[in-house]
Enzyme design. Structure first.
Site, mmCIF file in Angstrom:
data_model
loop_
_atom_site.group_PDB
_atom_site.id
_atom_site.type_symbol
_atom_site.label_atom_id
_atom_site.label_comp_id
_atom_site.label_asym_id
_atom_site.label_seq_id
_atom_site.Cartn_x
_atom_site.Cartn_y
_atom_site.Cartn_z
ATOM 1 N N HIS A 1 32.332 26.929 57.776
ATOM 2 C CA HIS A 1 31.580 28.183 57.526
ATOM 3 C C HIS A 1 32.524 29.367 57.350
ATOM 4 C CE1 HIS A 1 27.973 26.065 59.169
ATOM 5 N NE2 HIS A 1 28.874 25.556 59.992
ATOM 6 N N SER B 1 49.455 45.405 37.860
ATOM 7 C CA SER B 1 48.314 46.204 37.427
ATOM 8 C C SER B 1 48.841 47.331 36.564
ATOM 9 C CB SER B 1 47.597 46.766 38.654
ATOM 10 O OG SER B 1 46.926 47.956 38.319
ATOM 11 N N LYS C 1 50.691 46.023 42.822
ATOM 12 C CA LYS C 1 49.794 44.871 42.725
ATOM 13 C C LYS C 1 50.473 43.582 42.298
ATOM 14 C CE LYS C 1 45.640 44.948 42.638
ATOM 15 N NZ LYS C 1 44.487 44.717 43.373
ATOM 16 N N GLU D 1 42.665 32.873 39.180
ATOM 17 C CA GLU D 1 41.346 33.440 38.879
ATOM 18 C C GLU D 1 40.795 32.905 37.559
ATOM 19 O OE1 GLU D 1 41.099 37.869 40.710
ATOM 20 O OE2 GLU D 1 42.744 37.543 39.318
#
Ligand code: ARG
Length: 479
Positions: free
Chosen positions: A157, A278, A284, A291
């Protein structure tokens, strides 16, 4: 107006817009090689059965081999106005050798031809994908071999549950992918039968030899029913299902890597090669490749749905809808192969932060189950032990302390059965090493899992190699 293999009987001929609308050349040109192989086998059989003259057969074979060479040299000129790759190749052949080219299509239809081509394409695609899956598994097992003592929190969980090792976790992924590769090889069995000779739907009155063409093309044998042969795309749907399962597993793994490389987790650092910066925030390091794996694999499930929806209400036998199978099939094959290769690169360069993982494993009472098991060993039923430990934990939460930081007298306040030896069982290393059950997280159990995965990996590698060699031998003979 253009020439086609057929005429619609209209005085105006065939409209260009209709030709473009009905064309499948954009996708089926990827099957050019298989189409030529199929034709080489078909003509060899027509020659051997004396259905066409020896001279014409040899002329066609020679012409087809010239076309094959052009294809290999990247010099095959296709005409986008011609409906598909099959039509193109027949036209090129006739241009090359004259009217004898017209004998190629004796005793065959594009319906069995296209089904045969797709099966040959998928056979190779499945072997290539299975080899890529195997490649990824190999990387995961290598990581496992080096991380058997690296402890991390195991989650259920998404909450801290029990300590495990990175090796155990990586092997969990390896076994998933192992099933995927096995599933592909199971699908291979059902792909590997030859519909050639089913002709349009009913078979043919020529004395063809379907066993021979099947054998020449390396298939296990011919399909049994000609009507089914030209309609069947189950094998394609089954393959795209296998690809969808791989996609789900890749996506799940990508999701974990993304989470693990957040500041909050800090368990893993992805190699800079697979991250991007970024345009506005200089600090970043975004996990774009992972992704995109997560994002792109969704399309594969979409391809499965497209394919099955296309199939679901088709009456027997060939219907033009079936032409729409190529795009989802080929797109999903390409997506999955690319994602597998990217994922292999990511996992072979990822760095795990052992300290962060260990520190995290010390939080969240991962040794609570072990304390309950300890009480069971002292003679009380597990349910009762669970209740006692629950109270100890409530106390720890209130006191902001860990189980292992309590004194023995504090512990005894919860159960007289607790002795000094309790501290031995509370260590996180002990929690891991005691889980010696088959498939568990102890070094001993993980050793067996590594052994098993390597065995299966080698068996699969052998099988893939054998099937590929068999197919290559056929191509060598035909070309
Ligand atoms: N381009 C077609 C396909 O991919 C070839 C078969 C056409 N057959 C026919 N009867 N129109 O399915």
């Amino acid at each position: 107006m253009k020439d086609t293999l057929w005429s619609n009987g209209s005085d105006d001929g065939i409209d260009n817009a209709v030709l473009y609308f009905t064309s499948s050349l954009d996708t089926d040109r990827a099957m050019a090689f298989y189409d030529i192989m199929g034709s080489l086998a078909h003509v060899t059989m027509l020659r051997d059965r004396r259905i066409i003259s020896y001279e014409n057969a040899e002329l066609i074979l020679k012409g087809l081999r010239t076309i094959l060479n052009d294809l290999r040299e990247n010099e095959l000129m296709v005409d986008i106005d011609l409906e598909d790759i099959h039509t193109n190749i027949e036209f090129i052949l006739t241009d090359l050798i004259g009217p004898a080219g017209g004998e190629l299509h004796t005793g065959r239809s594009r319906n069995d031809q296209v089904a045969t081509d797709l099966r040959m394409y998928l056979r190779d695609a499945v072997l290539e994908t299975a080899a890529c899956v195997n490649g990824l598994i190999k990387k995961l097992v290598e990581i496992a071999q080096n991380t058997q003592t690296v402890i991390m929190p195991g989650l259920t969980h998404m909450q801290h549950a029990q300590p495990v090792t990175v090796a155990h976790h990586m092997l969990a992924h390896a076994f998933r992918f192992g099933r995927d590769a096995d599933r592909l090889m199971d699908a291979f069995e059902r792909i590997n039968v030859c519909p050639l000779g089913a002709a349009a739907l009913a078979g043919t009155s020529y004395p063809i030899d379907r066993e021979q063409t099947a054998e020449l093309l390396g298939f296990r044998g011919p399909t049994e029913n000609s009507m089914d042969s030209v309609s069947d795309r189950d094998f394609a749907a089954e393959t795209v299902f296998c690809l969808s399962m791989i996609s789900i597993h890749l996506s799940s793994m990508a999701e974990e890597l993304i989470l693990w490389s957040t500041t909050e987790f800090g368990f893993a650092e992805l190699d800079r090669k697979y991250t991007t910066g970024s345009s506005i925030m200089p600090q970043k390091r975004n996990p774009d490749v992972a992704e995109l794996i997560r994002g792109r694999t969704g399309g594969v499930i979409g391809d499965l749905v497209s394919l099955m929806t296309m199939m679901k209400s088709l009456p027997l036998t060939y219907n033009r809808d079936l032409q729409e199978d190529k795009e989802p099939v080929m797109r999903s094959v390409n997506t999955v192969i690319q994602c597998l290769s990217m994922m292999s690169d990511i996992v072979s360069t990822v760095k795990f932060n052992r300290e962060r993982m260990y520190d995290a494993a010390l939080k969240g009472f991962l040794n609570a189950t072990d304390l309950a098991d300890y009480l069971v060993s002292k003679g009380i039923p597990f349910r009762e032990a669970h209740g006692v430990v629950r109270s100890v934990i409530m106390y720890c939460i209130h006191e902001k302390r860990k189980l292992e930081d309590l004194t023995i007298s504090e512990m005894k306040g919860f159960s007289e059965l607790i002795e000094k030896d309790v501290f031995d069982i509370l260590s996180i290393e002990g929690c891991v090493e005691r889980r010696t059950s088959l498939g568990g997280t102890s070094t001993q159990s993980v050793d067996i899992q590594i052994f098993e995965s390597l065995n299966k990996l080698m068996e699969r590698e052998d099988r893939i190699r054998q099937e590929s060699l068999l197919i290559d031998a056929c191509w060598d003979k035909l070309s």
